[in-house]
Scaffold this motif. Structure first.
Motif, short mmCIF file in Angstrom:
data_model
loop_
_atom_site.label_atom_id
_atom_site.label_comp_id
_atom_site.label_asym_id
_atom_site.label_seq_id
_atom_site.Cartn_x
_atom_site.Cartn_y
_atom_site.Cartn_z
N LEU A 15 57.66 80.17 43.04
CA LEU A 15 57.75 81.18 44.09
C LEU A 15 58.83 82.21 43.77
O LEU A 15 58.64 83.40 44.00
CB LEU A 15 58.05 80.51 45.44
N ASP A 16 59.96 81.74 43.27
CA ASP A 16 61.08 82.63 42.96
C ASP A 16 60.71 83.64 41.87
O ASP A 16 61.17 84.78 41.87
CB ASP A 16 62.29 81.81 42.53
N GLU A 17 59.85 83.22 40.96
CA GLU A 17 59.42 84.09 39.86
C GLU A 17 58.56 85.25 40.36
O GLU A 17 58.58 86.34 39.80
CB GLU A 17 58.64 83.24 38.85
N HIS A 18 57.78 85.00 41.42
CA HIS A 18 56.80 86.00 41.87
C HIS A 18 57.12 86.64 43.22
O HIS A 18 56.38 87.51 43.66
CB HIS A 18 55.42 85.35 41.96
N CYS A 19 58.18 86.19 43.89
CA CYS A 19 58.48 86.70 45.23
C CYS A 19 59.85 87.37 45.25
O CYS A 19 60.71 87.08 44.42
CB CYS A 19 58.46 85.57 46.24
N ALA A 20 60.05 88.23 46.24
CA ALA A 20 61.32 88.92 46.37
C ALA A 20 62.44 87.95 46.75
O ALA A 20 63.55 88.04 46.22
CB ALA A 20 61.21 90.02 47.42
N SER A 21 62.17 87.02 47.67
CA SER A 21 63.18 86.03 48.05
C SER A 21 62.49 84.75 48.48
O SER A 21 61.37 84.76 48.98
CB SER A 21 64.07 86.55 49.18
N VAL A 22 63.19 83.64 48.26
CA VAL A 22 62.68 82.32 48.65
C VAL A 22 63.81 81.56 49.31
O VAL A 22 64.92 81.49 48.78
CB VAL A 22 62.17 81.52 47.42
N SER A 23 63.54 81.00 50.48
CA SER A 23 64.53 80.16 51.15
C SER A 23 63.91 78.79 51.42
O SER A 23 62.70 78.65 51.54
CB SER A 23 65.01 80.79 52.45
N ILE A 24 64.78 77.80 51.48
CA ILE A 24 64.33 76.42 51.70
C ILE A 24 64.86 75.98 53.05
O ILE A 24 66.05 76.08 53.34
CB ILE A 24 64.88 75.50 50.59
N GLN A 53 59.18 85.68 50.73
CA GLN A 53 58.88 86.98 51.30
C GLN A 53 58.49 87.94 50.19
O GLN A 53 59.11 87.92 49.12
CB GLN A 53 60.08 87.52 52.07
N SER A 54 57.50 88.69 50.47
CA SER A 54 56.94 89.70 49.58
C SER A 54 56.45 89.11 48.26
O SER A 54 57.07 89.29 47.24
CB SER A 54 57.98 90.81 49.32
N PRO A 55 55.36 88.39 48.25
CA PRO A 55 54.43 88.10 49.33
C PRO A 55 54.92 86.98 50.25
O PRO A 55 55.69 86.12 49.84
CB PRO A 55 53.15 87.68 48.60
N ASP A 56 54.41 87.01 51.48
CA ASP A 56 54.79 86.02 52.48
C ASP A 56 53.97 84.76 52.31
O ASP A 56 52.76 84.75 52.57
CB ASP A 56 54.57 86.59 53.89
N ILE A 57 54.64 83.71 51.86
CA ILE A 57 53.99 82.41 51.68
C ILE A 57 54.91 81.35 52.26
O ILE A 57 56.12 81.37 52.04
CB ILE A 57 53.71 82.13 50.20
N VAL A 58 54.33 80.43 53.02
CA VAL A 58 55.08 79.30 53.57
C VAL A 58 54.45 78.02 53.02
O VAL A 58 53.24 77.80 53.14
CB VAL A 58 55.02 79.29 55.12
N VAL A 59 55.28 77.20 52.39
CA VAL A 59 54.83 75.91 51.86
C VAL A 59 55.53 74.83 52.66
O VAL A 59 56.76 74.70 52.61
CB VAL A 59 55.17 75.77 50.36
N GLN A 60 54.77 74.08 53.44
CA GLN A 60 55.33 72.99 54.25
C GLN A 60 55.08 71.69 53.53
O GLN A 60 53.94 71.37 53.15
CB GLN A 60 54.68 72.95 55.62
N LEU A 61 56.13 70.94 53.34
CA LEU A 61 56.04 69.65 52.66
C LEU A 61 56.49 68.58 53.65
O LEU A 61 57.57 68.66 54.21
CB LEU A 61 56.93 69.62 51.42
N GLY A 62 55.67 67.62 53.85
CA GLY A 62 55.99 66.53 54.77
C GLY A 62 55.03 65.40 54.48
O GLY A 62 54.94 64.93 53.36
N ARG A 63 54.29 65.00 55.48
CA ARG A 63 53.28 63.96 55.25
C ARG A 63 52.16 64.48 54.35
O ARG A 63 51.53 63.73 53.65
CB ARG A 63 52.71 63.47 56.56
N GLY A 64 51.94 65.75 54.38
CA GLY A 64 50.97 66.40 53.51
C GLY A 64 51.49 67.79 53.21
O GLY A 64 52.48 68.22 53.78
#
Length: 147
Positions: A15-24, A53-64
C-alpha cells in the motif's frame, strides 16, 4: 485469520508503494509503521485496519479480511486485488464441513442399514469399501469397493 507482523508489513509495504499515505489502526490507537504494533495487545490486534489515501483503500484484518475501496479508478481496484492476493493464503472462512460430515455420516449409516437388510454381510463390506473410497477420493479404493 492468523497473520504475523511480517505479513502485515508486506501489505503495508504494498500500500505504501502505491498510495500517498498509509496509517495503521489497532483498536483505538493509530500507528505509522508496523514496528509500532510490536507492543500492541492481542485485543488491539484483533481490530487491525490499514487505511490508505489516494487511492482510498481500507484493509480490515480480524476474523477475516475485508478490503474496501471507495475510489472508482481502475488502479485502486487493481491494488485492492493485489492486496487480496497477498491475504488469500491466510483467509480461513468458517466452512460448513462439520455439518456436511455429520450429514454424510448419517447418510452412510442409513445406507449401511439398508444394504445390510437387503444384501447381508457381503453388501456391507462392498458398501463400506465404496464409501471409504469416495471419502478419500482414491480411485483404487473406489474400484475395490464397487466390485
Amino acid at each position: 485469520m492468523r497473520l504475523f507482523l511480517d505479513d502485515v508489513e508486506d501489505v503495508h509495504a504494498l500500500l505504501d508503494e502505491h498510495c500517498a499515505s498509509v496509517s495503521i489502526h489497532a483498536a483505538h490507537a493509530v500507528a505509522d509503521t508496523v514496528d509500532d504494533l510490536r507492543g500492541a495487545t492481542r485485543a488491539e490486534l484483533r481490530e487491525l485496519k490499514l487505511v490508505s489515501q489516494s487511492p482510498d483503500i481500507v484493509v480490515q484484518l480480524g476474523r477475516g479480511s475485508v478490503i474496501q475501496t471507495s475510489d472508482g479508478r481502475a488502479g485502486s481496484w487493481e491494488l485492492a486485488a493485489r492486496v487480496d492476493v497477498l491475504l488469500k493464503p491466510y483467509t480461513f472462512n468458517r466452512d460448513p464441513m462439520p455439518l456436511l460430515a455429520l450429514g454424510a455420516a448419517v447418510f452412510v449409516v442409513g445406507m449401511e442399514q439398508l444394504v445390510q437388510w437387503q444384501y447381508g454381510p457381503a453388501g456391507i463390506v462392498t458398501f463400506l469399501l465404496l464409501a471409504m473410497g469416495i471419502k478419500t477420493w482414491l480411485p483404487c479404493r473406489q474400484s475395490r469397493g464397487g466390485a
